[in-house]
Enzyme design. Structure first.
Site, PDB file in Angstrom:
ATOM      1  N   ASN A  35      10.698  -7.684   5.024  1.00 25.74           N
ATOM      2  CA  ASN A  35      10.727  -6.333   5.538  1.00 25.74           C
ATOM      3  C   ASN A  35       9.841  -6.765   6.496  1.00 25.74           C
ATOM      4  O   ASN A  35       9.264  -5.575   6.114  1.00 25.74           O
ATOM      5  CB  ASN A  35      11.160  -5.756   4.858  1.00 25.74           C
ATOM      6  CG  ASN A  35      11.402  -4.126   5.439  1.00 25.74           C
ATOM      7  OD1 ASN A  35      12.059  -4.148   6.057  1.00 25.74           O
ATOM      8  ND2 ASN A  35      11.000  -3.105   4.904  1.00 25.74           N
ATOM      9  N   SER A 125       4.918   5.066  -6.769  1.00 27.89           N
ATOM     10  CA  SER A 125       5.581   6.450  -6.295  1.00 27.89           C
ATOM     11  C   SER A 125       5.180   7.551  -6.547  1.00 27.89           C
ATOM     12  O   SER A 125       5.610   7.872  -7.980  1.00 27.89           O
ATOM     13  CB  SER A 125       6.548   5.602  -5.625  1.00 27.89           C
ATOM     14  OG  SER A 125       7.568   6.724  -5.001  1.00 27.89           O
ATOM     15  N   TYR A 150      15.655   2.061  -7.584  1.00 27.39           N
ATOM     16  CA  TYR A 150      14.141   2.181  -6.492  1.00 27.39           C
ATOM     17  C   TYR A 150      14.094   2.493  -7.310  1.00 27.39           C
ATOM     18  O   TYR A 150      12.320   2.405  -8.249  1.00 27.39           O
ATOM     19  CB  TYR A 150      14.273   2.770  -5.406  1.00 27.39           C
ATOM     20  CG  TYR A 150      12.919   2.498  -4.626  1.00 27.39           C
ATOM     21  CD1 TYR A 150      12.109   1.102  -4.467  1.00 27.39           C
ATOM     22  CD2 TYR A 150      12.408   3.569  -4.886  1.00 27.39           C
ATOM     23  CE1 TYR A 150      10.715   1.101  -3.991  1.00 27.39           C
ATOM     24  CE2 TYR A 150      10.830   3.962  -4.265  1.00 27.39           C
ATOM     25  CZ  TYR A 150      10.108   1.949  -3.830  1.00 27.39           C
ATOM     26  OH  TYR A 150       9.279   2.592  -3.664  1.00 27.39           O
ATOM     27  N   LYS A 154       9.747   1.318 -10.502  1.00 27.56           N
ATOM     28  CA  LYS A 154       8.242   2.450 -10.030  1.00 27.56           C
ATOM     29  C   LYS A 154       8.052   2.480 -11.334  1.00 27.56           C
ATOM     30  O   LYS A 154       7.195   2.544 -11.945  1.00 27.56           O
ATOM     31  CB  LYS A 154       8.010   3.203  -9.301  1.00 27.56           C
ATOM     32  CG  LYS A 154       8.607   2.195  -7.769  1.00 27.56           C
ATOM     33  CD  LYS A 154       7.102   1.668  -7.100  1.00 27.56           C
ATOM     34  CE  LYS A 154       7.771   1.047  -5.804  1.00 27.56           C
ATOM     35  NZ  LYS A 154       6.867  -0.266  -5.777  1.00 27.56           N
TER      36      LYS A 154
HETATM   37  N1  LIG Z   1       6.322   3.321   1.918  1.00 24.48           N
HETATM   38  C1  LIG Z   1       6.520   4.059   1.834  1.00 24.48           C
HETATM   39  O1  LIG Z   1       6.923   5.462   1.532  1.00 24.48           O
HETATM   40  C2  LIG Z   1       6.405   4.145   0.060  1.00 24.48           C
HETATM   41  C3  LIG Z   1       6.599   5.103  -0.744  1.00 24.48           C
HETATM   42  C4  LIG Z   1       5.856   5.080  -2.338  1.00 24.48           C
HETATM   43  C5  LIG Z   1       5.730   3.887  -2.843  1.00 24.48           C
HETATM   44  N2  LIG Z   1       5.763   2.972  -1.575  1.00 24.48           N
HETATM   45  C6  LIG Z   1       5.817   1.175  -1.894  1.00 24.48           C
HETATM   46  O2  LIG Z   1       4.490   0.432  -1.758  1.00 24.48           O
HETATM   47  C7  LIG Z   1       4.863  -0.676  -1.387  1.00 24.48           C
HETATM   48  C8  LIG Z   1       4.890  -1.704   0.318  1.00 24.48           C
HETATM   49  O3  LIG Z   1       5.505  -0.051   0.949  1.00 24.48           O
HETATM   50  P1  LIG Z   1       5.377  -0.333   2.861  1.00 24.48           P
HETATM   51  O4  LIG Z   1       6.110   0.964   3.121  1.00 24.48           O
HETATM   52  O5  LIG Z   1       4.795  -0.741   3.149  1.00 24.48           O
HETATM   53  O6  LIG Z   1       6.753  -1.548   2.343  1.00 24.48           O
HETATM   54  P2  LIG Z   1       7.793  -2.839   3.417  1.00 24.48           P
HETATM   55  O7  LIG Z   1       8.793  -3.586   3.063  1.00 24.48           O
HETATM   56  O8  LIG Z   1       6.595  -2.484   4.686  1.00 24.48           O
HETATM   57  O9  LIG Z   1       6.447  -4.132   2.803  1.00 24.48           O
HETATM   58  C9  LIG Z   1       6.373  -5.022   1.512  1.00 24.48           C
HETATM   59  C10 LIG Z   1       6.465  -5.978   2.027  1.00 24.48           C
HETATM   60  O10 LIG Z   1       6.365  -6.905   0.522  1.00 24.48           O
HETATM   61  C11 LIG Z   1       7.678  -7.740   1.274  1.00 24.48           C
HETATM   62  N3  LIG Z   1       8.007  -8.278   0.339  1.00 24.48           N
HETATM   63  C12 LIG Z   1       9.154  -7.951  -0.345  1.00 24.48           C
HETATM   64  N4  LIG Z   1      10.004  -8.873  -0.957  1.00 24.48           N
HETATM   65  C13 LIG Z   1       8.889 -10.285  -1.851  1.00 24.48           C
HETATM   66  C14 LIG Z   1       9.466 -11.373  -2.611  1.00 24.48           C
HETATM   67  N5  LIG Z   1      10.044 -10.942  -2.858  1.00 24.48           N
HETATM   68  N6  LIG Z   1       8.109 -12.071  -1.840  1.00 24.48           N
HETATM   69  C15 LIG Z   1       7.128 -11.602  -1.002  1.00 24.48           C
HETATM   70  N7  LIG Z   1       7.380 -10.698  -0.139  1.00 24.48           N
HETATM   71  C16 LIG Z   1       8.256  -9.444  -0.387  1.00 24.48           C
HETATM   72  C17 LIG Z   1       8.836  -7.311   2.308  1.00 24.48           C
HETATM   73  O11 LIG Z   1       8.561  -8.658   3.790  1.00 24.48           O
HETATM   74  C18 LIG Z   1       7.180  -6.694   3.367  1.00 24.48           C
HETATM   75  O12 LIG Z   1       6.676  -6.960   4.002  1.00 24.48           O
HETATM   76  C19 LIG Z   1       5.921  -0.988  -1.936  1.00 24.48           C
HETATM   77  O13 LIG Z   1       6.131  -1.779  -3.097  1.00 24.48           O
HETATM   78  C20 LIG Z   1       6.775   0.384  -1.676  1.00 24.48           C
HETATM   79  O14 LIG Z   1       7.833   0.463  -2.768  1.00 24.48           O
HETATM   80  C21 LIG Z   1       6.219   2.707  -0.467  1.00 24.48           C
END
Ligand SMILES: NC(=O)c1ccc[n+]([C@@H]2O[C@H](COP(=O)([O-])OP(=O)(O)OC[C@H]3O[C@@H](n4cnc5c(N)ncnc54)[C@H](O)[C@@H]3O)[C@@H](O)[C@H]2O)c1
Length: 340
Positions: A35, A125, A150, A154
Site C-alpha cells: 500500500n 486505533s 479490521y 486491533k
Molecule cells: N490511517 C488511519 O486512519 C489509522 C487509524 C488508526 C490506526 N491505523 C493503523 O496505523 C498503521 C499505519 O497506518 P497507515 O495509515 O500509515 O497505513 P498505510 O497502508 O499507509 O501503511 C501501512 C504500510 O504497511 C505496509 N504493509 C502492509 N502489510 C505489510 C506486510 N505484510 N509486510 C510489510 N509491509 C506491509 C504497506 O505497504 C504500507 O506501506 C496501521 O497499522 C493502521 O491499521 C491507521
C-alpha cells in the site's frame, strides 16, 4: 538509538521516520509496498537529507523476518505500523486481514524475543472503543465488540501484546490508539496515498476537490450532534508522528511505569463532517460538491479523545489545528496532481 519501522513507507510510518531522523535517531525500514511506493523514500530523503536503510520484505514470510533481524545489529526498538487498514475490504476478506495483521505481529514479537529487543510500539486505533458510552474517551473506556475484522485485528493485536508482556520480563510495549489521522508534511514531500476509492473523509474531500471524484457523500445528517453529521477527532499526521518518537524514547529510557501501556492520540476536540468541509472550503477558497446520503452501517456517532494521560506521561499535545491539517493535505493533493 536505532529503530526499526515496519510499514515505514505508508502514510503514518513515513511521517514518523522523518520525525525520528530529525531527533538524530537511526531508522531502518521494512515494507512490502502493498500500500505504498518506493518514491516515498525520495520524499523522506528530500525532507531529512537522510535515506534510511530499506528492505522490501513481506512480514508474512516468517523466515525472511528472522533473517532480517539476524542481519541487523543494535536495534533498540520497533515501531510496528505494517498492517492492512481498509475496513470494507476486511469485511470482504477477513482471512487476509487476520493473516496480515495478526500473523505479522506474532512473527515480529517472536523475533524481538529471539534477538533480545525490548521496546515495541503498536499502531492501535480508537476503533477498539466502538461507540463509547462516555465522551471524551479515556483509555479506561471498555473495549466494545469490534464492528469489522479490521477493528478486531486491533483488539486481538493489543491482547497478544498484553499477554506476551505478562510472561516476558524483557518486553516493554506501548499501544497507541490513534483517533483520525489526516494531513501531510508541510513540505508536501510525503502524504497520504490512497489506492482506489478512499475510505476516509479527508482523502475523499481532496480527490473530489481536485476532480478525481464527482461528489462527496455525507453519510447521515440526522445524528444527535450539533449539525446532524458524525463527529471525529482529526489529528494532524505530523503531531501523531511526534507521539511515536516520545513513546519509543519513553521505553528506551526506561521511563515507563508498566511493561504494557496504552495511550490515546487525539486532539481532544471533535469536529463534525460539515465542520471539516467548511474548513476545507475556507483554506482552499473553493466550494466542495457534496450531498447527504443515508447513514452508513457501523459508523459510530461521535468519538473524541481524552488525551490527559498522554499529555502528562509523554508531554505530548497536538500542535496543529484542523485548518493547518486541511491545508497541508490540500498542498499535497495539488503536488500529486502536478506530478501526474
Ligand atoms: N490511517 C488511519 O486512519 C489509522 C487509524 C488508526 C490506526 N491505523 C493503523 O496505523 C498503521 C499505519 O497506518 P497507515 O495509515 O500509515 O497505513 P498505510 O497502508 O499507509 O501503511 C501501512 C504500510 O504497511 C505496509 N504493509 C502492509 N502489510 C505489510 C506486510 N505484510 N509486510 C510489510 N509491509 C506491509 C504497506 O505497504 C504500507 O506501506 C496501521 O497499522 C493502521 O491499521 C491507521
Amino acid at each position: 538509538m536505532k529503530v526499526l519501522v515496519t510499514g515505514g513507507l505508508g502514510f503514518i510510518g513515513s511521517h514518523t521516520i522523518v520525525e525520528l531522523q530529525q531527533k538524530g535517531i537511526e531508522v531502518v525500514v521494512i515494507d512490502n509496498l502493498s500500500n505504498s511506493s518506493l518514491a516515498v523514500l525520495d520524499g523522506i530523503e528530500n525532507i531529512s537529507g537522510i535515506r534510511p536503510y530499506f528492505e522490501q520484505l513481506d512480514l508474512r514470510d516468517k523466515p525472511a523476518v528472522f533473517s532480517f533481524f539476524e542481519s541487523q545489529n543494535n536495534i533498540d526498538g520497533v515501531i510496528h505500523f505494517a498492517a492492512s487498514k481498509a475496513v470494507g475490504e476486511s469485511v470482504e476478506n477477513p482471512l487476509l486481514y487476520y493473516e496480515n495483521n495478526i500473523n505479522t505481529l506474532v512473527y515480529v514479537l517472536q523475533a524481538l524475543e529471539k534477538y533480545n529487543i525490548s521496546n515495541f510500539i503498536f499502531s492501535s486505533s480508537c476503533t477498539v472503543y466502538g461507540q463509547a458510552d462516555v465522551l471524551p474517551i479515556t483509555e479506561n473506556a471498555p473495549i466494545k465488540k469490534a464492528e469489522s475484522p479490521y477493528g478486531n485485528t486491533k483488539q486481538i493485536g493489543e491482547e497478544i501484546i498484553q499477554d506476551t508482556c505478562k510472561i516476558s520480563s524483557n518486553l516493554n510495549a506501548i499501544s497507541l490508539r490513534y483517533f483520525n489521522p489526516i494531513g501531510a508534511h508541510s513540505s508536501a514531500e510525503i502524504g497520504e496515498l490512497p489506492i482506489g476509492v478512499p475510505q476516509n473523509l479527508v482523502p475523499f474531500i481532496m480527490q473530489t476537490a481536485i476532480g478525481v471524484r464527482k461528489e462527496l457523500s455525507v453519510f447521515g445528517n440526522d445524528y444527535p450532534t450539533t449539525d446532524g453529521t458524525c463527529v471525529r477527532d482529526y489529528i494532524h499526521v505530523v503531531d501523531l508522528a511526534k507521539a511515536h518518537v516520545l513513546a519509543i524514547e519513553r521505553l528506551v529510557n526506561n521511563k515507563n511505569t508498566s511493561n504494557y501501556e496504552t495511550y490515546n492520540i487525539g486532539t481532544g476536540k471533535g469536529s463534525t463532517v460539515l465542520e471539516v468541509i467548511n474548513s476545507f472550503e475556507k483554506i482552499s477558497n473553493t466550494s466542495l460538491s457534496y450531498s447527504f446520503a443515508p447513514r452508513r452501517s457501523g459508523d459510530v456517532v461521535e468519538a473524541y479523545a481524552d488525551n490527559r494521560k498522554v499529555s502528562s506521561d509523554l508531554g505530548w499535545k497536538a500542535e496543529s489545528s484542523l485548518d493547518d491539517a486541511m491545508l497541508s493535505a490540500w498542498n499535497w493533493e495539488n503536488k500529486l496532481k502536478n506530478k501526474s
